[in-house]
Design a protein around this motif. Structure first.
Motif, mmCIF file in Angstrom:
data_model
loop_
_atom_site.group_PDB
_atom_site.id
_atom_site.type_symbol
_atom_site.label_atom_id
_atom_site.label_comp_id
_atom_site.label_asym_id
_atom_site.label_seq_id
_atom_site.Cartn_x
_atom_site.Cartn_y
_atom_site.Cartn_z
ATOM 1 N N LEU A 110 -1.702 7.253 -16.001
ATOM 2 C CA LEU A 110 -0.867 8.374 -16.447
ATOM 3 C C LEU A 110 -0.450 8.177 -17.903
ATOM 4 C CD1 LEU A 110 1.360 9.053 -13.292
ATOM 5 C CD2 LEU A 110 -0.750 10.195 -14.012
ATOM 6 N N ASP A 111 -0.221 6.943 -18.281
ATOM 7 C CA ASP A 111 0.112 6.645 -19.677
ATOM 8 C C ASP A 111 -1.062 7.012 -20.593
ATOM 9 O OD1 ASP A 111 2.051 5.523 -21.506
ATOM 10 O OD2 ASP A 111 0.618 3.882 -21.803
ATOM 11 N N ALA A 160 -9.183 8.001 -17.750
ATOM 12 C CA ALA A 160 -7.838 7.578 -17.351
ATOM 13 C C ALA A 160 -7.914 6.568 -16.203
ATOM 14 C CB ALA A 160 -7.000 8.797 -16.937
ATOM 15 N N ALA A 161 -8.848 6.797 -15.290
ATOM 16 C CA ALA A 161 -8.999 5.860 -14.170
ATOM 17 C C ALA A 161 -9.439 4.487 -14.676
ATOM 18 C CB ALA A 161 -10.013 6.411 -13.156
ATOM 19 N N VAL A 162 -10.387 4.486 -15.591
ATOM 20 C CA VAL A 162 -10.870 3.211 -16.137
ATOM 21 C C VAL A 162 -9.736 2.484 -16.863
ATOM 22 C CG1 VAL A 162 -12.425 2.184 -17.830
ATOM 23 C CG2 VAL A 162 -13.264 3.979 -16.283
ATOM 24 N N ALA A 163 -8.963 3.225 -17.646
ATOM 25 C CA ALA A 163 -7.841 2.618 -18.366
ATOM 26 C C ALA A 163 -6.863 1.980 -17.383
ATOM 27 C CB ALA A 163 -7.128 3.664 -19.221
ATOM 28 N N GLY A 164 -6.611 2.680 -16.281
ATOM 29 C CA GLY A 164 -5.693 2.152 -15.281
ATOM 30 C C GLY A 164 -6.215 0.888 -14.624
ATOM 31 N N ILE A 165 -7.477 0.926 -14.247
ATOM 32 C CA ILE A 165 -8.071 -0.216 -13.543
ATOM 33 C C ILE A 165 -8.093 -1.446 -14.447
ATOM 34 C CG2 ILE A 165 -10.231 -1.072 -12.541
ATOM 35 C CD1 ILE A 165 -10.731 1.965 -11.703
ATOM 36 N N GLU A 166 -8.443 -1.231 -15.714
ATOM 37 C CA GLU A 166 -8.515 -2.371 -16.633
ATOM 38 C C GLU A 166 -7.126 -2.923 -16.946
ATOM 39 O OE1 GLU A 166 -10.966 -0.972 -19.862
ATOM 40 O OE2 GLU A 166 -12.815 -1.239 -18.678
ATOM 41 N N ALA A 167 -6.109 -2.061 -16.951
ATOM 42 C CA ALA A 167 -4.745 -2.535 -17.175
ATOM 43 C C ALA A 167 -4.292 -3.475 -16.062
ATOM 44 C CB ALA A 167 -3.787 -1.347 -17.291
#
Lengths: 144, 144, 144, 144
Positions: free
Chosen positions: D16-17, D127-134
């Motif tokens: 979401l960020d 956005a999903a990739v960013a979340g998973i990598e975070a």
């Protein structure tokens, strides 16, 4: 023969008027043709989002079995499994509580049914009867 | 905020009036709240028994995706499989053809949607727009 | 009005915190908007894979009928067939046991509902109430 | 092994960020375990009521077939009827468009999947990739 949209609108108007004067909760009224399809539906402001399904189901059930709610209730009391099965067959659109009322013409022909949900079942039914009679038609509830 | 029953009745009356004057086939009009539940529905005499489901589905789909029929059609043209999946998720209550129209208040707030079925899709849509505007509300069709 | 994601996250965090301090089993918490769509959901490690459906169903049911679990239970005791029918209409998303709690604003407006599943029903409900109150909102359980 | 609620919450927060910073439409993010059950879900304010089903379906589909969206799209291009059948089997919870991303641990074990809906499919996926990598995990999109 089938109930007309004009008759359905008269029924809905008079049923909601009955509920308003009697101080009922907000009501949802559904009018179905003899084949079980909706002719008209109205949900008053504040009536919950499941009420259209319940009101439609009350009318659908009495048409589907050709029985009043009281006859369905008697059948369910006699054989709960029968009710379970037909309720599943109809996707839940069968009720034993009052509020689904068959509509007949002056000559006795089946024209459709009215279902109402929102207040106590007997109040729902009373509003349906008031609506049907305001349209000059015969309400069949099974009550003696 | 949600569309009121009074607004819904105004929309239905004006939409059917539009269809009558334009010589359209019998129409079914459904008015849904922003959550996708029916507020009011009317099926004109002679309108087929599946029309309530189609009219409701047209309105449901534009609400469910927050997209106009034209946006849904463009998305389906780009990816037919996307449409197949969302149509299955929604139990078929998603349409690409015109006739589902989002309703907004003067200040732009989403109040619900109107779905019409019975004549050619663009005629269904024109009747919906006429109804919505008669209620002093804004119709969003996605047409340019 | 509808519950916001921020409010929903506060509710979930506080409900899980309540369950942790009280030694409850792992919980699943669902927060729904007034139309019955999910805003946020969290399933604690070890909470079974059907819990999201149960938690969502508990919240859905109280919204669908506009009744608390206790009111639904009373209605079902009065007419088991009524419950059978509405449960089928809602695809099972109606529960009589506690754990679905209506959420109202300080001014009394319905904002949505919270459903929790995982421990004894009264514990599920207590966690929901703790969550709702932590967000400064009003929990409606129907308990006296 | 399965993704934990803590990991799921990290993924949702970071996804979401990412969307907020990139100026995406409101998003709905679903995180599922390897068995296809929801671990956590968040729907941003303004994201339509069907988005939870679409986001969940995107994640469900890649898990159900053990294929990325791109592999499913290639399979659907090769045999549209295959896609039609599996989409029906899964009740629509299979998508060919990007936005469903498999999640693997550092050692390659499957932990679950993330599905996002709300903006263009490639943006949903980003956005999903960013979340998973975070969350320190590996995102598998099938993109080269």
């Amino acid at each position: 023969m089938t109930i007309t949209l004009e008759q359905a609108n008269t029924i809905i108007g008079a049923a909601l008027d009955h509920g308003g004067k009697a101080g009922f909760n907000p009501l949802t009224v559904a009018v179905l043709d003899p084949g079980g399809a909706v002719v008209a539906l109205a949900r008053q402001d504040g009536s919950g989002f499941a009420r259209p399904d319940v009101a439609t189901g009350k009318a659908y059930g009495v048409l589907a079995l050709g029985m009043t709610n009281r006859q369905i209730a008697a059948r369910a009391a006699d054989s709960p499994e029968f009710f379970t099965s037909v309720a599943a067959l109809a996707g839940g659109k069968i009720f034993t509580v009052p509020g689904g009322v068959l509509v007949r013409s002056a000559s006795g022909e089946l024209l459709g049914a009215v279902g109402i949900s929102g207040d106590a079942s007997l109040n729902d039914e009373a509003a349906a009867v008031a609506g049907i009679e305001a349209a000059g038609l015969t309400a069949v509830t099974g009550a003696e």
